[in-house]
Enzyme design. Structure first.
Site, PDB file in Angstrom:
ATOM      1  CB  VAL A 222      -0.953  -0.001   1.211  1.00  0.00           C
ATOM      2  CG1 VAL A 222      -1.633   1.352   1.377  1.00  0.00           C
ATOM      3  CG2 VAL A 222      -1.998  -1.104   1.058  1.00  0.00           C
ATOM      4  CB  VAL A 225       0.242   1.597  -4.593  1.00  0.00           C
ATOM      5  CG1 VAL A 225      -0.835   2.261  -5.460  1.00  0.00           C
ATOM      6  CG2 VAL A 225       0.656   0.266  -5.206  1.00  0.00           C
ATOM      7  CD  GLU A 226      -2.583   5.268  -0.966  1.00  0.00           C
ATOM      8  OE1 GLU A 226      -2.481   6.434  -1.395  1.00  0.00           O
ATOM      9  OE2 GLU A 226      -3.670   4.679  -0.842  1.00  0.00           O
ATOM     10  CB  SER A 227       3.777   7.818  -0.483  1.00  0.00           C
ATOM     11  OG  SER A 227       4.405   6.797   0.295  1.00  0.00           O
ATOM     12  CE1 TYR A 311      -4.109   2.755  -3.543  1.00  0.00           C
ATOM     13  CE2 TYR A 311      -5.722   1.140  -2.804  1.00  0.00           C
ATOM     14  CZ  TYR A 311      -4.626   1.946  -2.550  1.00  0.00           C
ATOM     15  OH  TYR A 311      -4.049   1.933  -1.303  1.00  0.00           O
TER      16      TYR A 311
END
Length: 324
Positions: A222, A225-227, A311
């Protein structure tokens, strides 16, 4: 002190007496033959301390066939609503007390590998494509049972292409191992995780994943992918930090500073754990992390927005890259 054969046989007799077993009459022949017979009497079938055989591949097939005709519904694990391919596989094994991971990529690593379709047995898991995006249960005679695609239903079909992986979860599983289930759970799903060497903040993913019962690899995927593991990241809509928490969400999770990796990962682990308990599905939990649990409920699955539709597979791909 080293025991000779006589001493070992005497110890076996003591164990038999403690277990309430009747020692077998001593056979004739050499002391080695007597020892082998005594050992078999103490530890072999019928001795009372060897578990009976667990479920077979045929039992898996029978369990799966109960769901024939169930509609395909992506992300659903409830047969009353529908099942997707990996939910069917998971459900069939779970009905026998054997716990498997949720998605197809993870199931393609469960158990042990089988060389090819010619060596496959009923109950084996067939995986397709690379990266794996579809699984089925082998029936034998080049047939399999699967939940194929949207608009279709659980059905028996021919093995239409060469599987990219074949996995055997059941050989002869002791009943005790099935009741415990941890013996069959892939290592990546056990209480501690490994394989995050070189991943930024690996120790924090381990710490808070373990604390909240979430796979550390899932948390790391996560964050990727997020940051891209950037603790100072800020999105165009105002999501902050390593785990891209919105300020209101962060406050609700008790996160005072979303730019602090420790607080961010702790909050994200708490949030993911809540979604996993609510939806009982990794894809749906990820969709809820991205779009909110309310959106998942309103659409009875992964919301149709392009962002969320993209996502979920991105995180699953990142998770697979970590060996999760």
């Amino acid at each position: 002190m080293t025991l000779g054969v006589t001493g070992v046989m005497s110890r076996i007799a003591e164990l038999q007496d403690q277990l309430g077993l009747k020692p077998a009459p001593a056979p004739g022949g050499t002391s080695g033959a007597k020892f082998a017979s005594a050992l078999a009497g103490a530890t072999g079938p019928g001795a009372g301390n060897t578990p009976a055989a667990g479920p077979s591949g045929g039992d898996v097939v029978a369990a799966a066939k109960k769901y024939l005709g169930t509609p395909y519904v992506f992300g659903s694990t409830d047969p009353a609503k529908g099942l997707d391919c990996s939910a069917l596989v998971q459900r069939a094994y779970r009905d026998l007390g054997v716990e498997l991971p949720r998605n197809s990529a993870q199931q393609a690593k469960a158990g042990r590998p089988v060389a090819g379709l010619g060596d496959a047995k009923p109950g084996d898991i067939l995986a397709f494509n690379s990266p794996v995006d579809h699984v089925a249960i082998y029936l034998g005679d080049n047939k399999m049972i699967a939940a194929p695609k949207p608009g279709d239903q659980v059905k028996i079909q021919s093995v239409y292409e060469k599987p990219s992986a074949i996995r055997r979860v059941l050989d002869s599983v002791p009943t005790a191992a099935v009741q415990d289930m941890s013996a069959l759970r892939p290592a990546g799903l056990r209480a501690t995780s490994s394989g995050l060497t070189g991943v930024p903040y690996a120790d924090l993913f381990e710490k808070f994943g373990t604390k909240h019962g979430v796979s550390p690899k899932l948390l790391a995927a996560v964050a990727k992918v997020e940051s891209d593991y950037n603790p100072r990241a800020v999105s165009k809509v105002g999501a902050q930090g390593l785990m891209q928490l919105m300020p209101a969400t962060a406050r609700g999770l008790g996160v005072d500073d979303a730019f602090d990796p420790s607080q961010a990962i702790n909050g994200a682990a708490k949030l993911l754990a809540s979604h996993l308990r609510e939806f009982k599905s990794v894809p749906l939990a990820l969709a809820a992390y991205n779009a909110g649990g309310g959106a998942v409920h309103r659409h009875n699955g992964i919301p149709p927005s392009a962002e969320t539709q993209a996502y979920v597979p991105k995180v699953q791909k990142a998770l697979a890259a970590l060996g999760g």
